[in-house]
Scaffold this motif. Structure first.
Motif, short mmCIF file in Angstrom:
data_model
loop_
_atom_site.label_atom_id
_atom_site.label_comp_id
_atom_site.label_asym_id
_atom_site.label_seq_id
_atom_site.Cartn_x
_atom_site.Cartn_y
_atom_site.Cartn_z
N THR A 57 0.82 -1.21 0.00
CA THR A 57 0.00 0.00 0.00
C THR A 57 0.86 1.27 0.00
O THR A 57 0.33 2.35 -0.17
CB THR A 57 -0.93 0.02 1.22
N GLU A 58 2.18 1.10 0.19
CA GLU A 58 3.07 2.26 0.29
C GLU A 58 4.06 2.36 -0.86
O GLU A 58 5.04 3.10 -0.77
CB GLU A 58 3.80 2.22 1.63
N LEU A 59 3.81 1.66 -1.95
CA LEU A 59 4.74 1.68 -3.07
C LEU A 59 4.88 3.09 -3.65
O LEU A 59 5.98 3.53 -3.98
CB LEU A 59 4.31 0.69 -4.15
N SER A 60 3.77 3.79 -3.79
CA SER A 60 3.82 5.15 -4.34
C SER A 60 4.52 6.10 -3.36
O SER A 60 5.35 6.92 -3.77
CB SER A 60 2.42 5.67 -4.65
N ILE A 61 4.18 6.00 -2.09
CA ILE A 61 4.79 6.86 -1.08
C ILE A 61 6.30 6.69 -1.09
O ILE A 61 7.05 7.66 -1.04
CB ILE A 61 4.22 6.56 0.33
N GLN A 62 6.76 5.43 -1.16
CA GLN A 62 8.19 5.15 -1.14
C GLN A 62 8.88 5.53 -2.44
O GLN A 62 10.10 5.48 -2.53
CB GLN A 62 8.42 3.66 -0.84
N ASN A 63 8.11 5.92 -3.45
CA ASN A 63 8.66 6.31 -4.73
C ASN A 63 8.30 7.75 -5.08
O ASN A 63 8.01 8.07 -6.23
CB ASN A 63 8.16 5.34 -5.83
N GLY A 64 8.28 8.59 -4.07
CA GLY A 64 8.05 10.02 -4.30
C GLY A 64 6.66 10.35 -4.80
O GLY A 64 6.48 11.34 -5.50
N GLY A 65 5.66 9.52 -4.48
CA GLY A 65 4.29 9.79 -4.88
C GLY A 65 3.91 9.23 -6.24
O GLY A 65 2.80 9.46 -6.72
N VAL A 66 4.82 8.50 -6.88
CA VAL A 66 4.57 7.93 -8.20
C VAL A 66 4.60 6.40 -8.10
O VAL A 66 5.55 5.83 -7.58
CB VAL A 66 5.63 8.40 -9.22
N PHE A 67 3.56 5.76 -8.60
CA PHE A 67 3.53 4.29 -8.57
C PHE A 67 4.58 3.75 -9.53
O PHE A 67 4.56 4.07 -10.72
CB PHE A 67 2.14 3.78 -8.95
N PRO A 68 5.51 2.92 -9.04
CA PRO A 68 6.62 2.42 -9.86
C PRO A 68 6.21 1.23 -10.75
O PRO A 68 6.56 0.08 -10.48
CB PRO A 68 7.66 2.01 -8.82
N VAL A 69 5.48 1.51 -11.80
CA VAL A 69 4.90 0.48 -12.66
C VAL A 69 5.95 -0.54 -13.13
O VAL A 69 5.77 -1.75 -12.96
CB VAL A 69 4.18 1.10 -13.88
N ALA A 70 7.01 -0.07 -13.75
CA ALA A 70 8.00 -0.99 -14.32
C ALA A 70 8.61 -1.88 -13.25
O ALA A 70 8.76 -3.09 -13.45
CB ALA A 70 9.08 -0.22 -15.06
N ARG A 71 8.99 -1.31 -12.12
CA ARG A 71 9.59 -2.10 -11.04
C ARG A 71 8.62 -3.15 -10.52
O ARG A 71 8.99 -4.30 -10.31
CB ARG A 71 10.06 -1.19 -9.91
N VAL A 72 7.36 -2.79 -10.35
CA VAL A 72 6.36 -3.71 -9.83
C VAL A 72 6.10 -4.83 -10.84
O VAL A 72 6.07 -6.01 -10.48
CB VAL A 72 5.06 -2.97 -9.47
N VAL A 73 5.94 -4.48 -12.11
CA VAL A 73 5.72 -5.49 -13.15
C VAL A 73 6.87 -6.49 -13.16
O VAL A 73 6.66 -7.71 -13.13
CB VAL A 73 5.55 -4.83 -14.54
N LYS A 74 8.08 -6.00 -13.17
CA LYS A 74 9.26 -6.87 -13.24
C LYS A 74 9.44 -7.72 -11.98
O LYS A 74 9.93 -8.84 -12.05
CB LYS A 74 10.51 -6.05 -13.53
#
Length: 132
Positions: A57-74
């Motif tokens: 639930t904190e992926l965006s928070i930990q990435n400066g407010g941007v959901f890290p699509v590529a990192r999550v997909v990979k």
């Protein structure tokens, strides 16, 4: 030149729909055991893992407010394996691997190919992001 044409075809192809409801089902079937029912990293198997599960639930928070699509997909499909998961994540391994035929855009606008189950799961993970 061929690579450019392939990329243009990819971007011009009809977009496949992300289905967060299907992604939710995938999450509860394949992820909640470690990451918890609400994605907070407190699933029943969390205590036995060498590396604690990520608070999804904190992926965006930990990435400066941007959901890290590529990192999550990979991470999900095994292209960026995580030691705690045994690369790929052993609970579902092959389910999320396979054909990378669905294009997704990263926040920077770059395309990344994923399988439909990964696309749906990512849609669900984007929905459960906490906002500070």
């Amino acid at each position: 030149m061929i690579a450019r044409l392939a990329m243009l075809c990819l971007l011009a192809a009809p977009a496949f729909a992300q289905d967060a409801d299907i992604g939710r089902s995938h999450y509860f079937t394949h992820c909640a055991t470690c990451h918890g029912l609400e994605g907070s990293g407190d699933g029943p198997m969390a205590g036995i893992l060498t590396i604690p599960p990520t608070k999804l639930t904190e992926l965006s928070i930990q990435n400066g407010g941007v959901f890290p699509v590529a990192r999550v997909v990979k991470r999900i499909d095994g292209r960026d394996p995580l030691v705690a998961h045994g690369s790929p994540m052993p609970v579902y391994g092959g389910y999320f691997e396979g054909s990378f035929d669905v294009p997704m855009k990263t926040p920077a606008g770059q395309p990344i190919l994923a399988s439909q189950p990964v696309v749906d799961l990512v849609a669900y993970l984007q929905e459960i992001q906490r906002i500070e």
